[in-house]
Design an enzyme around this catalytic site. Structure first.
Site, mmCIF file in Angstrom:
data_model
loop_
_atom_site.group_PDB
_atom_site.id
_atom_site.type_symbol
_atom_site.label_atom_id
_atom_site.label_comp_id
_atom_site.label_asym_id
_atom_site.label_seq_id
_atom_site.Cartn_x
_atom_site.Cartn_y
_atom_site.Cartn_z
ATOM 1 N N GLU A 45 0.834 -1.197 0.000
ATOM 2 C CA GLU A 45 0.000 0.000 0.000
ATOM 3 C C GLU A 45 0.874 1.255 0.000
ATOM 4 O OE1 GLU A 45 -3.659 1.773 2.786
ATOM 5 O OE2 GLU A 45 -2.396 0.117 3.502
ATOM 6 N N LYS A 114 -9.300 2.500 -2.330
ATOM 7 C CA LYS A 114 -9.621 1.950 -1.007
ATOM 8 C C LYS A 114 -10.995 2.434 -0.549
ATOM 9 C CE LYS A 114 -7.369 1.359 3.528
ATOM 10 N NZ LYS A 114 -6.115 1.640 4.262
ATOM 11 N N TYR A 120 -8.458 5.549 13.670
ATOM 12 C CA TYR A 120 -8.331 5.248 15.083
ATOM 13 C C TYR A 120 -6.852 5.131 15.428
ATOM 14 C CZ TYR A 120 -7.929 0.643 12.900
ATOM 15 O OH TYR A 120 -7.573 -0.397 12.078
ATOM 16 N N CYS A 180 -5.715 -3.029 2.377
ATOM 17 C CA CYS A 180 -5.531 -3.071 3.829
ATOM 18 C C CYS A 180 -6.833 -3.181 4.610
ATOM 19 C CB CYS A 180 -4.715 -1.863 4.281
ATOM 20 S SG CYS A 180 -3.985 -2.092 5.922
ATOM 21 N N SER A 207 0.175 -2.680 7.246
ATOM 22 C CA SER A 207 -0.338 -3.059 8.560
ATOM 23 C C SER A 207 0.793 -2.994 9.575
ATOM 24 C CB SER A 207 -0.922 -4.473 8.500
ATOM 25 O OG SER A 207 -1.483 -4.840 9.728
ATOM 26 N N GLY A 373 -3.865 -57.826 11.506
ATOM 27 C CA GLY A 373 -3.475 -56.753 10.599
ATOM 28 C C GLY A 373 -3.907 -55.396 11.134
ATOM 29 N N ASN A 455 -11.789 -66.017 -1.785
ATOM 30 C CA ASN A 455 -13.016 -65.385 -1.309
ATOM 31 C C ASN A 455 -13.857 -66.296 -0.430
ATOM 32 O OD1 ASN A 455 -12.382 -63.008 -2.540
ATOM 33 N ND2 ASN A 455 -13.749 -63.260 -4.288
ATOM 34 N N TRP A 489 -11.046 -53.460 -3.145
ATOM 35 C CA TRP A 489 -10.181 -54.545 -2.679
ATOM 36 C C TRP A 489 -10.815 -55.184 -1.443
ATOM 37 C CZ3 TRP A 489 -6.575 -56.855 -5.346
ATOM 38 C CH2 TRP A 489 -5.647 -57.685 -4.725
ATOM 39 N N LYS A 617 -19.796 -52.265 -5.147
ATOM 40 C CA LYS A 617 -19.537 -52.643 -3.756
ATOM 41 C C LYS A 617 -19.787 -51.469 -2.811
ATOM 42 C CE LYS A 617 -16.017 -56.089 -4.973
ATOM 43 N NZ LYS A 617 -14.604 -56.497 -4.846
#
Length: 658
Positions: A45, A114, A120, A180, A207, A373, A455, A489, A617
């Protein structure tokens, strides 16, 4: 390339009120940063004048020198298709404004002013500047702004002036600029600009630094990039500003949809470049998926109508190869140990909470098939902790181990040790004879180690678990993880099925760290030693016989490929919907030290084929707690036709072999 664009924050040395010196520093930084081929370069800025000029802003000498500096900067952009954003004051019809000049290839594209001025503490900008809301014009001629090339005559042209200007560079990149304090407003200009189509917001700032302000500012930028679903480049004035009452730190950072891509390291800094690559593909994907973003754009159409889009031809706008984009090869795993342990602990608590609720409602006992596992180990730990949460005895946990043809002595012993360490008695049901009888009924020779042979064991185990649960008021807790579901899987109506799945949204690469965290944090102190050995055991379905020494011969990753690759493919397929070629590009970058290109492509093809062909699945999964943004529940997170065709995805991968 693949929607990557490079952006840069440039924080030069500054002498307050010395516009000629500041311009020299800006030009030097431009020359340096052009070597990175960025699409956007942003300076702080009021960088040309210095931010802390105070009443010197009223001096005509300063304003004259600023316009001379801007003319030099504009001339230096000639021949470069990178957008340069630099802050400077601008006088318009007797009033002064705090502005960002946006230039590219020798042309001033616009002047963003801006809107919200601090008034302040040590900042009294309203003493010197007016808000963009006070602007009496929408356009000005270049000559009226006092800007021209020093060395040659240029054609005078009209320049847009205002807030909420969106710069559209040939449809490749759309960005807006705020300044800003605009970011601190309840409804910042960036909110309006992003809803109107801006994908990148650039904030040029000055800032000051205070204790804890850096972290606050960082969080504000991160949150803004998340709520606005955008890239956010923040660049702030450096330590060269006046330190009369305050100090400026030169804090700069780049955030992408809630994540910081890069940030300067020094607390008090100046004279540096911050470079990052942004992935606009990620932003575009998120906005398509996030329907509330589109709803907000429609709801606030009255506000976004105030935006003006400046379209500029930018055929040579630099695209990036993503070199400066931070890429994690394990996207499901936090990079720091501290964050990893926190995430794993939080996920474990979510798993426990979900299962505890189901057990409370049904009044059931958890039934877990334990193989030794990692997946079944994690499910067993969750079940044990859920019983503790409910104040029920550990003996309520039904843990069944079912040795068969492929069970190794190591996994068998580990399963027994683990079950006992959790305070319950293992149920041992040897299923070999039952499987043999079933295979004989099928007129299978029991010697051919085919898919039926494998399976049969998986389905027999599920039958045992279900029937044992019926006998003892139990609820079968599924052990399958997210990675297995993505690849299919799992045996349909075998390990694919349960009454509640606790691991269904946890990828294989994270399961290991979940168990490690449980061991490290001492949740089950008597289990620590066996958990360490389980973590050292190769991943295997154990459906084929072990070797003569009782060791595992069937390793999953030998057949299906490395899970770290599959989890990478899965993350970018589901989370962002990236094309196969972009995912391949990212994978080659992330795993360049681990796998060659042919290996990555081979397993990506397998992933793509299985991901499409195995949806049936996933279409009938049991309930299970969702723990992350990537999940595959057919009831909400991933709805895919079971008969979808993968041809286009695979064809794109085939082209990569050419």
């Amino acid at each position: 390339m693949f929607d990557f664009y490079r952006i840069a924050a440039a924080v030069p040395q500054v002498r307050v009120a010395d516009a000629a010196y500041n311009t020299d520093q800006i030009l030097a930084k431009m020359e340096e940063v052009y070597g990175y081929q960025p699409a956007v370069i942003a300076f702080p800025e009021l960088a040309v004048s210095g931010y802390s000029c105070q009443d010197l802003f009223f001096q005509s000498t300063l304003l004259r020198e600023v316009t001379l500096g801007l003319s030099r900067i504009l001339a230096a952009t000639d021949g470069h298709e990178s957008a340069v954003i630099v802050g400077a004051p601008v006088a318009i019809e007797g009033q002064l404004y705090n502005a960002a000049y946006v230039m590219m290839d020798g042309k001033l594209l616009g002047v963003t002013v801006k809107t919200f001025l601090p008034n302040y503490s040590e900042f009294y900008e309203k003493r010197w500047f007016n808000s963009a809301d006070d602007l009496p014009v929408r356009d000005m001629f270049l000559s009226d702004l006092g800007i021209s090339y020093d060395t040659e005559e240029v054609e005078d042209y009209s320049v847009p002036v205002g807030n909420c200007l969106i710069y559209n560079l040939d449809g490749k990149l759309r960005f807006g600029v705020e300044i800003c304090e605009d970011l601190w407003a309840p409804i910042p200009p960036s909110s309006v600009m992003t809803l109107a189509g801006a994908e990148l917001i650039v904030n040029i700032s000055a800032s000051n630094e205070l204790i804890a302000k850096r972290e606050y500012r960082k969080n504000l930028v991160k949150q803004t990039s998340a709520s606005e679903v955008c890239e956010y480049l923040y660049v702030s004035a450096g330590s060269g500003e006046s330190t009369q009452d305050v100090i400026f730190s030169g804090h700069s950072l780049v955030a992408e949809n809630g994540a910081v891509l890069n940030e300067n390291r020094d607390y008090i800094a100046s004279d540096y470049l911050l470079v990052a690559d942004m992935d606009l593909g990620k932003i575009r994907s998120e906005r398509i998926r996030m329907k509330s973003f589109g709803d907000a754009a429609a709801h606030y159409r009255g506000l976004t109508a105030r935006c003006r889009t400046i379209t500029e031809a930018a055929e040579k706008l630099p695209e990036s190869n993503g070199e400066y984009y931070i890429l994690q090869k394990h996207p499901f795993i936090p990079t720091s140990r501290k964050h990893l342990e926190k995430r794993c602990s939080d996920i474990f608590d979510m798993q426990v909470g979900g299962l505890a609720k189901r057990l409370e409602v049904t009044g059931s006992r958890p039934v877990v098939g334990v193989s030794g596992g990692m997946d079944s180990t994690l499910a067993l730990l969750v079940a044990a902790k859920a019983l503790q949460k409910l104040g029920r005895p550990s003996e309520d946990l039904i843990a069944i181990t079912m040795p068969a043809f492929g069970t190794s002595s190591r996994t068998y012993e580990n399963s027994l040790i683990l079950i006992k360490s959790l305070g319950t008695t293992p149920v041992i049901i040897d299923i070999k004879e039952a499987c043999i009888r079933h295979l004989q009924d099928l007129m299978h020779d029991c010697e051919t180690k085919d898919l039926t042979y494998e399976n049969t064991q998986a389905r027999e185990r599920t039958q045992v678990l279900m029937d044992y649960a019926n006998m003892h008021g139990g609820l079968v807790v599924g052990t399958g993880d997210l990675s297995e579901l993505a690849l299919g899987w799992c045996t349909y109506n075998g390990d694919h099925m349960a009454m509640y799945g606790v691991n269904g949204s946890i990828p294989k690469t994270l399961v290991r760290w979940m168990i490690d965290t449980v061991a490290e944090t001492g949740i089950f102190p008597d289990s620590t030693v066996v958990l360490r050995d389980i973590l050292d055991t190769p991943i295997s379905p154990e459906l084929l016989p072990p070797d003569e020494n009782g060791q595992i011969t069937q390793k999953t990753e030998d057949s299906v490929g490395p899970y770290e690759l599959h989890d990478f493919f899965l993350f970018y397929t589901l989370r962002y919907g990236y094309s196969p070629s972009k995912i391949n590009f990212l994978a080659n970058r992330a795993f360049e030290k681990d796998y060659d290109r042919e290996t990555i492509l081979k397993w990506q093809k397998m992933f793509t084929h299985r991901f499409f062909s195995q949806q049936f699945k996933r279409s009938c999964l049991p309930d299970g707690v969702k723990v992350g943004s990537v999940a595959m529940s057919p009831r909400g997170d991933w709805r895919m036709p079971s008969d979808a065709c993968a041809a286009n995805w695979l064809a794109e991968l085939d082209l990569l072999e050419a």
